[in-house]
Design an enzyme around this catalytic site. Structure first.
Site, PDB file in Angstrom:
ATOM      1  N   TYR A  36      39.140  34.550  39.865  1.00  0.00           N
ATOM      2  CA  TYR A  36      39.237  33.087  39.946  1.00  0.00           C
ATOM      3  C   TYR A  36      38.069  32.549  40.759  1.00  0.00           C
ATOM      4  O   TYR A  36      37.430  33.312  41.502  1.00  0.00           O
ATOM      5  CB  TYR A  36      40.585  32.617  40.505  1.00  0.00           C
ATOM      6  CG  TYR A  36      41.083  33.287  41.754  1.00  0.00           C
ATOM      7  CD1 TYR A  36      40.589  32.943  43.002  1.00  0.00           C
ATOM      8  CD2 TYR A  36      42.091  34.252  41.681  1.00  0.00           C
ATOM      9  CE1 TYR A  36      41.074  33.543  44.144  1.00  0.00           C
ATOM     10  CE2 TYR A  36      42.574  34.870  42.823  1.00  0.00           C
ATOM     11  CZ  TYR A  36      42.065  34.511  44.050  1.00  0.00           C
ATOM     12  OH  TYR A  36      42.541  35.097  45.187  1.00  0.00           O
ATOM     13  N   HIS A  75      35.701  37.039  43.272  1.00  0.00           N
ATOM     14  CA  HIS A  75      34.843  36.021  42.666  1.00  0.00           C
ATOM     15  C   HIS A  75      33.608  36.679  42.067  1.00  0.00           C
ATOM     16  O   HIS A  75      33.164  37.713  42.557  1.00  0.00           O
ATOM     17  CB  HIS A  75      34.396  35.010  43.723  1.00  0.00           C
ATOM     18  CG  HIS A  75      35.504  34.542  44.595  1.00  0.00           C
ATOM     19  ND1 HIS A  75      36.644  33.984  44.070  1.00  0.00           N
ATOM     20  CD2 HIS A  75      35.671  34.567  45.938  1.00  0.00           C
ATOM     21  CE1 HIS A  75      37.449  33.684  45.056  1.00  0.00           C
ATOM     22  NE2 HIS A  75      36.896  34.034  46.195  1.00  0.00           N
TER      23      HIS A  75
END
Ligand code: C5P
Length: 330
Positions: free
Chosen positions: A256, A306
């Site tokens: 995410y 990430h």
């Protein structure tokens, strides 16, 4: 022969009236000035905002931005937009799966009894020029002397453990919005808005608890049980917007998006001009935070959650397309 005194006064008064009238209504130069002002006003305000360049301005022949930029998804949660489609809810619940999540709708209802339920910042207009600084936590801010430039913006977004004390010259002093989640939370000033990024229903319960009873002390790790923040200035990052950012802007890269990237896209959607500071490595390739002495810490790059490189490249592309201004620091 000289005019009598009374006639002189009358003549003068008449002349004064005629001149004033003609100057105001008929003088061609004045008319020209008025016309020019009107035209320039029209010229400058015919875009979506009153700044020199507007983020939301969609240009022909520039599909990369317009294909991604979707203004129908609201960045901040209200009661009305809080209901999530099954697909979005599943995606959101998967981010940091909870064993026994509470009832989302009931938690949202309880939340909006504590924090304001307002549609915020969706007031774009040709007369508005909202300038914003998004300040990431990169060590490239150290020695940058960006402080006053950052402080000159209308909105200043900081995030997670960001601090200003002791770093004012490089990072500024003002914070209008502080973006955080339970595991990264810190106390805020009364004038700063807390923007919570919820990754799970428990995060919504945490903010209720942290502002009231202080009962929640643990998520997947120990968290602060109480937070100093102005309840009237708490806002919630909309999970539907979160998903949109991951899909439309990162093409699903990384598990995410990072806090920095989520904050950047929030700014792109609610500001007219966006300046970005404190993103990316420093000049030596270090990924530490500006307050860390250990330059090899690399906290952000190596989380494994990430895709730092992909995010950074999209950020550079936004700058390249002149949608944001990027200040790379040192
Ligand atoms: O490390 P943290 O997540 O608190 O930093 C906030 C944001 O700042 C990150 O999400 C990232 O976007 C940005 N950052 C960066 N480079 C660093 C440190 C942080 O781009 N070295």
């Amino acid at each position: 022969m000289p005019l009598p005194k009374r006639r002189k006064v009358r003549t003068f008064a008449l002349l004064f009236c005629v001149l004033t009238f003609s100057y105001t209504f008929w003088d061609p130069s004045l008319y020209f000035i008025k016309y020019a002002l009107h035209q320039s006003n029209y010229f400058f305000s015919k875009g979506p905002c009153a700044c020199r360049r507007c983020v939301a301005e969609l240009e022909d022949g520039e599909p990369w931005f317009s294909e991604r930029f979707n203004q129908t998804v609201h960045p901040l949660m209200t009661r009305e937009n809080s209901a999530l489609s099954d697909e979005t809810f599943k995606w959101w619940q998967w981010l940091q799966s909870e064993r026994q999540p509470a009832n989302y709708t009931a938690v949202v209802e309880e939340l909006f009894q504590i924090i304001p339920d307002e549609v915020l910042y969706m007031d774009a207009s040709p007369d508005r020029c909202r300038t914003c600084a998004v300040v990431g936590n990169s060590g490239n801010l150290k020695g940058s002397r960006y402080g006053s430039l950052i402080d000159s913006n209308d909105f200043i977004f900081r995030m997670n453990q960001a601090l200003t004390d002791g770093f004012e010259e490089d990072v500024g002093t003002r914070t209008t919005h502080h973006v955080l989640y339970p595991e990264s939370a810190k106390n805020l000033d009364n004038g700063t808005s807390l923007v919570l990024i919820p990754f799970k229903t428990l995060d919504l319960q945490w903010v209720i608890s942290a502002l009231t009873t202080g009962t929640i002390k643990q998520t997947y790790m120990p968290v602060v049980s109480r937070i100093k923040a102005n309840k009237d200035k708490v806002m919630i990052y909309n999970p539907a917007f979160f998903k949109y950012v991951h899909e439309a802007w990162l093409d699903g890269h990384g598990r995410y998006p990072s806090t920095g990237f989520l904050s950047l896209l929030l700014a792109v959607h609610i500001c007219d001009e966006v300046s970005v500071f404190g993103f990316g490595a420093d000049q030596y390739g270090n990924w530490h935070h500006y307050w860390e002495e250990n330059h090899l810490a690399g906290a952000f790059r190596h989380t494994g959650i990430h895709n730092g490189d992909y995010e950074y490249n999209v950020t550079l592309l936004l700058a390249d397309k002149q949608k944001i201004r990027m200040f790379k620091g040192r």
